[in-house]
Design a protein around this motif. Structure first.
Motif, PDB file in Angstrom:
ATOM      1  N   TYR A 222      32.519  -0.361  -1.263  1.00  0.00           N
ATOM      2  CA  TYR A 222      32.090  -1.542  -0.519  1.00  0.00           C
ATOM      3  C   TYR A 222      31.536  -2.597  -1.465  1.00  0.00           C
ATOM      4  O   TYR A 222      30.600  -2.357  -2.225  1.00  0.00           O
ATOM      5  CB  TYR A 222      31.023  -1.140   0.497  1.00  0.00           C
ATOM      6  N   GLY A 223      32.149  -3.781  -1.413  1.00  0.00           N
ATOM      7  CA  GLY A 223      31.778  -4.873  -2.296  1.00  0.00           C
ATOM      8  C   GLY A 223      32.773  -5.096  -3.416  1.00  0.00           C
ATOM      9  O   GLY A 223      32.816  -6.173  -4.015  1.00  0.00           O
TER      10      GLY A 223
ATOM     11  N   LEU B 160      26.057 -10.507  -2.911  1.00  0.00           N
ATOM     12  CA  LEU B 160      27.303 -11.225  -2.724  1.00  0.00           C
ATOM     13  C   LEU B 160      27.470 -12.291  -3.799  1.00  0.00           C
ATOM     14  O   LEU B 160      26.571 -13.104  -4.032  1.00  0.00           O
ATOM     15  CB  LEU B 160      27.328 -11.873  -1.339  1.00  0.00           C
TER      16      LEU B 160
ATOM     17  N   ASN C  73      25.653  -5.128  -1.041  1.00  0.00           N
ATOM     18  CA  ASN C  73      25.928  -3.726  -0.734  1.00  0.00           C
ATOM     19  C   ASN C  73      24.770  -2.781  -1.064  1.00  0.00           C
ATOM     20  O   ASN C  73      24.947  -1.557  -1.082  1.00  0.00           O
ATOM     21  CB  ASN C  73      27.201  -3.258  -1.450  1.00  0.00           C
TER      22      ASN C  73
ATOM     23  N   GLU D 102      34.670  -4.927   2.838  1.00  0.00           N
ATOM     24  CA  GLU D 102      33.963  -6.193   3.024  1.00  0.00           C
ATOM     25  C   GLU D 102      34.869  -7.262   3.628  1.00  0.00           C
ATOM     26  O   GLU D 102      34.401  -8.229   4.218  1.00  0.00           O
ATOM     27  CB  GLU D 102      33.391  -6.679   1.683  1.00  0.00           C
ATOM     28  N   THR D 103      36.193  -7.099   3.480  1.00  0.00           N
ATOM     29  CA  THR D 103      37.152  -8.043   4.057  1.00  0.00           C
ATOM     30  C   THR D 103      38.333  -7.249   4.600  1.00  0.00           C
ATOM     31  O   THR D 103      38.461  -6.053   4.363  1.00  0.00           O
ATOM     32  CB  THR D 103      37.674  -9.034   2.998  1.00  0.00           C
TER      33      THR D 103
ATOM     34  N   ALA E 181      30.191  -8.505  -1.339  1.00  0.00           N
ATOM     35  CA  ALA E 181      29.227  -8.305  -0.254  1.00  0.00           C
ATOM     36  C   ALA E 181      27.893  -7.886  -0.851  1.00  0.00           C
ATOM     37  O   ALA E 181      27.826  -7.411  -1.988  1.00  0.00           O
ATOM     38  CB  ALA E 181      29.729  -7.235   0.716  1.00  0.00           C
TER      39      ALA E 181
ATOM     40  N   ARG F  81      28.094  -1.769  10.354  1.00  0.00           N
ATOM     41  CA  ARG F  81      27.293  -2.432   9.327  1.00  0.00           C
ATOM     42  C   ARG F  81      25.891  -1.834   9.211  1.00  0.00           C
ATOM     43  O   ARG F  81      25.128  -2.186   8.325  1.00  0.00           O
ATOM     44  CB  ARG F  81      27.221  -3.930   9.609  1.00  0.00           C
TER      45      ARG F  81
END
Length: 386
Positions: free
Chosen positions: A268-269, A328, A323, A100-101, A321, A67
């Motif tokens: 990402y996101g 988010l 990012n 993100e997940t 997220a 992260r």
């Protein structure tokens, strides 16, 4: 005898030092990936002296906390195994984040890292990293994708899918080089794929690195990216759903079914309900040939058509997220075919390929056509039924 060996060792060390090289790096090795730690020191500047290494053809810099962001620059130069010449310094793209997940985020051993860089056959490396905030546990990951065939066997993957409803946008399924054809080591993929609800948009990427590769090397490059994502980043599988080389050959990326809404690790996101196509090479300065644009368009048209989606349209996506570009939960309107930079703070897919996206959307629209039922009395081949 002992004295003579000692003198020989000292003489060798002095000779290598005079050449600016250390002894071969002590590296950890696992499944074609050799890792060398970047020594700690100045909190704003770290470096790895030029050194001889195990053979590699692709590399990246990774760090402990997935992260954490590298607030600075990472540069490398490498030595060719063929000529012995050192390359110029090349910057690595630090815009890689875990999903993100999903299991790729929570599994043990996930690391932050840069985009991988294809170097071609190499046996020496030098690294320098600098910036306001450098993450802990910096190391250089040297990937040797040798061991599989470099010959590209273009074989169509046969999805088990229900065709789109009549009248929905559809396109002919493009030829796709399967994972077995490019040499994916399926034993490295430990967990089954994760699926999302559908595919609402496509993100176009480039792998960065060099465009100076032969298309006969494309399978090795894809294999190298796979090893880097799995062994260096610690993900379950390669992050992209599809990859396209500069000759327009399409490769199957993440496992789980090219016709299925597989959760990827690419933007990402915005990994949920989206798919991804990454073009091998750097399109910040180079331009993509027409065959590349056409292949990207065909894949996007077919994939989006499975869900009745117009490739020229827009969609509202929700950021999964914070990012660095969106917060988010923020609602964002994007093109159905977008660039990586539309969803994440990065230069990817390069200015030239990003500038090609309007044309790619048009090509995708032309590849799509209303799916119409065959007239009564005709076979699937269009011949009168008997």
């Amino acid at each position: 005898m002992t004295s003579r060996l000692l003198r020989t060792s000292v003489a060798t060390a002095l000779a290598l030092g005079a050449l600016g090289l250390t002894q071969p790096a002590r590296a950890d090795s696992s499944d074609g990936v050799h890792t060398v730690r970047v020594p700690d020191g100045d909190p704003h500047d770290r470096s790895l002296a030029p050194r001889t290494t195990e053979p590699f053809s692709l590399l990246g810099v990774t760090w402990d906390d997935p992260r954490a962001r590298l607030e600075g620059t990472a540069q490398v130069r490498t030595r060719s195994r063929e000529t012995g010449a050192w390359s110029a310094w090349r910057a690595l793209d630090a815009g890689v984040r875990p999903p993100e997940t999903g299991p790729d985020r929570d599994r043990a051993g996930v690391r932050g890292g840069t985009q991988p860089l294809w170097t071609g056959p190499s046996d020496g490396v030098q690294v320098r990293v600098s910036g306001a905030a450098l993450p802990e546990g910096l190391r250089v990951d040297l990937v040797d994708p040798a061991g599989g065939t470099d010959v590209v066997h273009t074989g169509t993957v046969d999805p088990d899918t229900v065709p789109p409803a009549a009248g929905a946008p559809s396109a002919e399924r493009p030829a796709v080089t399967s994972r077995s054809a490019w040499g994916a080591d399926e034993s490295l993929v430990k967990d089954p794929p994760t699926y999302t609800s559908d595919t609402q948009a496509i993100f176009v990427h480039h792998t960065a690195g060099t465009n100076d590769y032969a298309c006969s090397e494309s399978a090795s490059i894809v294999r190298g990216v796979f090893l880097y994502h799995v062994k260096s980043n610690g993900w379950n599988d390669i992050g992209y759903h599809f990859l396209v080389d500069k000759c327009g050959t399409v490769f199957e990326g993440r496992a789980g079914g090219i016709d299925k809404p597989v959760l990827g690790a690419h933007t990402y996101g915005f990994n949920t309900a989206t798919s991804s196509i990454s073009v091998l090479g750097d399109y910040s300065t180079a331009t993509a040939d027409a065959v590349v644009r056409e292949s990207v368009a065909k894949v996007a048209a077919w994939k989006l058509g499975l869900y009745g989606v117009d490739p020229t349209g827009t969609v509202v996506l929700t950021a999964g997220a914070d990012n660095g570009k969106y917060k988010l939960g923020q609602k964002v309107t994007m093109h159905r075919i977008s660039g990586h930079r539309d969803g994440f703070p990065t230069e990817c897919p390069g200015q030239h390929l990003y500038g090609d996206l309007p044309e790619i959307r048009t090509l995708a629209a032309n590849a799509s056509k209303p799916a119409e039922p065959a007239p009564a009395g005709l076979t699937a081949q269009g011949a009168p039924g008997r």
